[in-house]
Write an enzyme that holds these catalytic residues in place. Structure first.
Site: not given
Ligand code: PAF
Length: 283
Positions: A31, A33, A35, A184-185
């Site tokens: 997670l 910011e 999300h 996330s990547r």
């Protein structure tokens, strides 16, 4: 933390019995910011917020990053405590896809272009898991980020075509200070790669300026400008630059009202996407 669909159904029933609306934030964890902004939106609209954390194998292609995908569960749970401590659903793979699982949800049309060309099995995996999450959680509202613009179009189409009683809420893309869309990547990027990625969001703001300030309407002129900007980063390889109608995702030749510009590019082995939605008001 809820681990099984059976427990999730009991939780959802309790919320509905207490007249609480359920806001679902589906995630694959790791997670950030972006999300958390979805969780905050859900907290504001609903009396009960549910975050699902599930790295969904069905939406990864065979050569994609399913096994490397970050799974920092402890940290995710800590972050969620700072965002109002929503209920969290963390199923095992076998809970979502038990032995013998043989279903797939396929949506036509909007799944085909752009991401559909580069990741042909991706959206079937997304719609299959998202439908399962909608059914298991009985969510009243579900929250998604604009960053995954095509995914939102696909989910909206699934909801409409299958008469699913859930309202889809789309929240703005959250960006790093230099403009890179949070993902996330992004944590895969080396320092040198990270410094080059700024051209992605810059190319989109450049396109917005051309459309709004310079009133340029020819799509090829805009696409060329975006391409030239991205190509100033030596290690970025463009997958596509699409200029399309935001609802149908049909590609445009000239711009006359609403338009979405979607880009996807690879840097090293990391694939990044971004987009901008622009409204044109011509007198
Ligand atoms: O956007 C994502 O993180 C995923 O595609 C989703 C919606 C959680 C489905 O696995």
């Amino acid at each position: 933390m809820i681990r099984t669909i059976k427990e999730l159904r009991c939780w959802s029933r309790r919320q509905h019995n207490a007249q609480k609306r359920i806001g679902l934030v589906p995630t694959m964890g790791a997670l950030h910011e972006g999300h958390l902004s979805l969780v905050q939106a859900a907290n504001q609209c609903c009396e009960a917020t549910l975050v699902s954390i599930f790295v969904n194998p069905a939406q990864f292609g065979v050569h994609e990053d399913f096994h490397q995908y970050p799974r920092p569960l402890e940290n995710d749970l800590r972050l969620l405590q700072t965002a109002g401590s929503p209920e969290v659903f963390v199923p095992e793979i076998t809970e979502m896809y038990p032995a013998g699982f043989d279903a797939s949800v396929h949506i036509g049309g909007v799944t085909q272009p752009f991401e559909g060309v580069f990741r042909p099995t991706h959206f079937d995996g997304v719609t299959t898991v998202v439908l399962k999450l909608f059914l298991a959680s009985e969510a009243d509202l579900a929250f998604f980020g604009q960053k995954d613009f095509q995914q939102v179009c696909v989910i909206r189409k699934m909801v409409m075509d299958l008469n699913i009683p859930v309202e889809i809420v789309v929240c703005p893309t959250v960006r790093e200070p230099d403009g890179l869309a949070m993902s996330s990547r992004n944590r895969y990027l080396t320092e040198t790669q990270r410094s080059q990625t700024v051209v992605l969001s810059q190319s989109l703001t450049l396109a917005e300026k051309m459309i709004i300030d310079e009133k340029i309407r020819d799509v090829e002129t805009i696409r060329q400008k975006i391409r030239s900007k991205i190509e100033t980063a030596p290690d970025i390889k463009i997958d596509y630059i699409a200029i399309a109608h935001p609802k149908t995702l049909y590609e445009l030749t000239t711009i006359d009202s609403e338009v979405v510009i979607l880009i996807a590019a690879k840097i090293g082995t990391t694939r990044l996407i971004d987009n901008i939605l622009i409204s044109v008001v011509d007198n």
